[in-house]
Enzyme design. Structure first.
Site, PDB file in Angstrom:
ATOM      1  N   TYR A 278     -29.587  31.615  49.409  1.00  0.00           N
ATOM      2  CA  TYR A 278     -28.749  30.417  49.254  1.00  0.00           C
ATOM      3  C   TYR A 278     -29.208  29.549  48.084  1.00  0.00           C
ATOM      4  O   TYR A 278     -29.209  28.321  48.180  1.00  0.00           O
ATOM      5  CB  TYR A 278     -28.763  29.583  50.538  1.00  0.00           C
ATOM      6  CG  TYR A 278     -28.350  30.343  51.783  1.00  0.00           C
ATOM      7  CD1 TYR A 278     -27.124  30.988  51.857  1.00  0.00           C
ATOM      8  CD2 TYR A 278     -29.200  30.427  52.878  1.00  0.00           C
ATOM      9  CE1 TYR A 278     -26.745  31.697  52.980  1.00  0.00           C
ATOM     10  CE2 TYR A 278     -28.829  31.128  54.019  1.00  0.00           C
ATOM     11  CZ  TYR A 278     -27.598  31.765  54.064  1.00  0.00           C
ATOM     12  OH  TYR A 278     -27.228  32.455  55.195  1.00  0.00           O
TER      13      TYR A 278
ATOM     14  N   TYR B  55     -19.585  29.975  61.741  1.00  0.00           N
ATOM     15  CA  TYR B  55     -20.514  30.773  60.936  1.00  0.00           C
ATOM     16  C   TYR B  55     -21.124  31.809  61.873  1.00  0.00           C
ATOM     17  O   TYR B  55     -21.736  31.468  62.887  1.00  0.00           O
ATOM     18  CB  TYR B  55     -21.630  29.916  60.319  1.00  0.00           C
ATOM     19  CG  TYR B  55     -22.672  30.774  59.635  1.00  0.00           C
ATOM     20  CD1 TYR B  55     -22.466  31.246  58.344  1.00  0.00           C
ATOM     21  CD2 TYR B  55     -23.829  31.153  60.304  1.00  0.00           C
ATOM     22  CE1 TYR B  55     -23.404  32.071  57.730  1.00  0.00           C
ATOM     23  CE2 TYR B  55     -24.773  31.972  59.689  1.00  0.00           C
ATOM     24  CZ  TYR B  55     -24.551  32.429  58.415  1.00  0.00           C
ATOM     25  OH  TYR B  55     -25.472  33.253  57.812  1.00  0.00           O
TER      26      TYR B  55
ATOM     27  N   ASP C 142     -21.290  33.909  70.599  1.00  0.00           N
ATOM     28  CA  ASP C 142     -22.380  34.025  69.640  1.00  0.00           C
ATOM     29  C   ASP C 142     -23.412  32.954  69.994  1.00  0.00           C
ATOM     30  O   ASP C 142     -23.298  31.803  69.598  1.00  0.00           O
ATOM     31  CB  ASP C 142     -21.826  33.813  68.221  1.00  0.00           C
ATOM     32  CG  ASP C 142     -22.908  33.805  67.155  1.00  0.00           C
ATOM     33  OD1 ASP C 142     -24.101  33.839  67.504  1.00  0.00           O
ATOM     34  OD2 ASP C 142     -22.549  33.764  65.956  1.00  0.00           O
TER      35      ASP C 142
ATOM     36  N   LYS D 208     -32.671  34.858  67.097  1.00  0.00           N
ATOM     37  CA  LYS D 208     -33.478  33.676  66.787  1.00  0.00           C
ATOM     38  C   LYS D 208     -34.556  33.412  67.835  1.00  0.00           C
ATOM     39  O   LYS D 208     -35.627  33.998  67.792  1.00  0.00           O
ATOM     40  CB  LYS D 208     -32.570  32.459  66.559  1.00  0.00           C
ATOM     41  CG  LYS D 208     -31.740  32.557  65.276  1.00  0.00           C
ATOM     42  CD  LYS D 208     -31.113  31.255  64.906  1.00  0.00           C
ATOM     43  CE  LYS D 208     -30.240  31.361  63.669  1.00  0.00           C
ATOM     44  NZ  LYS D 208     -30.969  31.599  62.417  1.00  0.00           N
TER      45      LYS D 208
END
Length: 429
Positions: free
Chosen positions: A9, A137, A240, A269
């Site tokens: 990014y 996202y 998600d 995560k």
């Protein structure tokens, strides 16, 4: 000499050299320069136990002495079996089958493939599109890019490469909205399903908290309504929970707020406490059993090399044990109270002309600015105060490790507020 590492990014022309991290302990990481920074993001929301947790480090070391890796194709091993049983135990009732992969993005790719193949195997071959939400996202791989917000997301350059899916407006009713307020959001979602359900295989959503798309916080009633609509239109419901799972919204999983079981749930995560890359895609009996049959199409053709890695499974098991034995949900409730008190009760912050909104959910807090330029330089400012903050667009947020102390939370929130209020009263932490 510049590092050959290509950073994520990053605008390479203007990106300053990245500081080198040489260690970490608790809620802090340490730089080569000697700086010690309080990590307000817990390394993209995964280091929920902080750095250098002795039990997690020991679990990796012990497993490495026995088995570091073996293919899961045609084989299995004890850590993979044990972790799958634990995930079935702690997730919403009915998610009885676990497919491993190595990252949240790949876990979502697995979920989409499962949903499409399920529809084909159950006699709905035209259901090959996904329905996603604006502000979504779901990752940076090709399939995931196609279900991220196509307007405000970061992947517009690749639109010609991506399959075209359906999108519904992001829900607008906040977490504590009434059922009547949520009804308008569900009416819009229902209209999209009414028009396009014949080719929609699955509805994907980040339940309660749309993370990288702007920290949008929504109502449990929206999840319940979405579950009912998916049932009515024969659409697979995929949650998600890569960012929301393992306590981030205040319960173990965001689905628990609504007492809803999705057809498929994706975890990553916090699964390993951030200590190794790993993901799990869980499915109900209805999804799993559709794959039992005689044709070639009944095989699920996916198999990441590092799926079910023994080291990752073993540290995930230890992470879950620490979470439960040390009452992390209680720690998260305290963090929530501290964040609410520091940010939501600060009238000067709430009234600041550059502040559009302030929101808190579980162990997540965000100050939304009216423009991205309002946050230019905030990361440097925070680093000077001993805090690592990395905004997303016009959203200045914190998702701290769950072991972050009351004094450390005060330090983080004072720095966040000081950026807007230009105060010099930041705590030393």
């Amino acid at each position: 000499m510049n590092s050959p590492v290509w950073p994520p990014y990053a605008h390479l022309k203007t990106q300053p050299p990245a500081p080198k991290v040489v260690g970490g302990s608790g809620a802090y990481f340490e730089l080569e320069s000697g700086e010690r920074l309080l990590d307000a993001t817990c390394s993209w929301w995964c280091m929920i136990h902080g750095y250098g947790h002795p039990r997690l480090v020991a679990a990796i070391r012990e497993q490495a002495e026995t088995l570091c890796h073996v293919m899961l194709g045609g084989l299995t091993h004890d850590p993979a079996d044990r972790l799958a049983r634990e995930l079935v135990r702690i997730t919403p009732d009915g998610l009885n089958h676990v497919f491993y992969s190595d990252s949240g993005s790949v876990g979502m790719e697995v979920a989409m493939k499962m949903a499409l193949q399920y529809q084909v195997l159950t006699g709905q071959p035209k259901k090959r599109k996904m329905l996603s939400l604006m502000k979504a996202y779901h990752g940076d791989t090709t399939g995931c890019m196609a279900v991220c917000d196509p307007e405000e997301g970061m992947h517009s350059l690749f639109s010609s490469l991506l399959p075209q899916h359906h999108f519904a407006p992001s829900p607008t009713a906040p977490f504590n909205a009434t059922q009547a307020q949520v009804a308008a959001d569900l009416d819009v979602l229902g209209e999209v399903l009414e028009r396009h359900h014949h080719d929609i295989a699955a509805l994907l959503m980040e339940p309660l908290l749309q993370a990288a798309g702007g920290l949008n916080m929504t109502s449990p009633d929206y999840l319940r309504g979405a579950r009912a609509l998916c049932d009515a239109f024969n659409v697979v419901l995929i949650f998600d929970e890569v960012a929301t799972g393992f306590g981030r919204t205040g319960k173990l999983f965001a689905a628990d707020h609504a007492h809803v079981t999705p057809d498929i749930m994706v975890l990553s995560k916090g699964l390993t406490g951030g200590y190794l890359g790993h993901a799990a895609t869980l499915a109900t009996d209805r999804i799993h059993d559709a794959f039992i049959g005689d044709s070639a199409h009944h095989a699920f053709m996916h198999g990441p090399t590092f799926m079910g890695n023994p080291l990752a499974c073993r540290v995930a098991l230890e992470s879950l044990a620490v979470f439960e034995e040390e009452n992390y949900l209680g720690k998260i409730a305290l963090l929530n109270r501290l964040l609410c008190r520091a940010l939501l009760e600060d009238q000067a912050l709430m009234a600041h002309p550059e502040v559009a909104d302030v929101r808190v959910l579980g162990a997540t807090a965000v100050i939304e600015a009216h423009s991205e330029t309002a946050l230019t330089g905030v990361a440097t400012f925070a680093r000077e105060q001993g805090v690592w903050l990395r905004p997303i667009g016009r959203w200045l947020y914190t998702m701290p490790a769950y072991i972050t102390s009351e004094q450390q939370i005060a330090h983080i929130t004072e720095v966040m507020k000081a950026w807007f209020l230009k105060s010099s009263s930041c705590l030393s932490g």
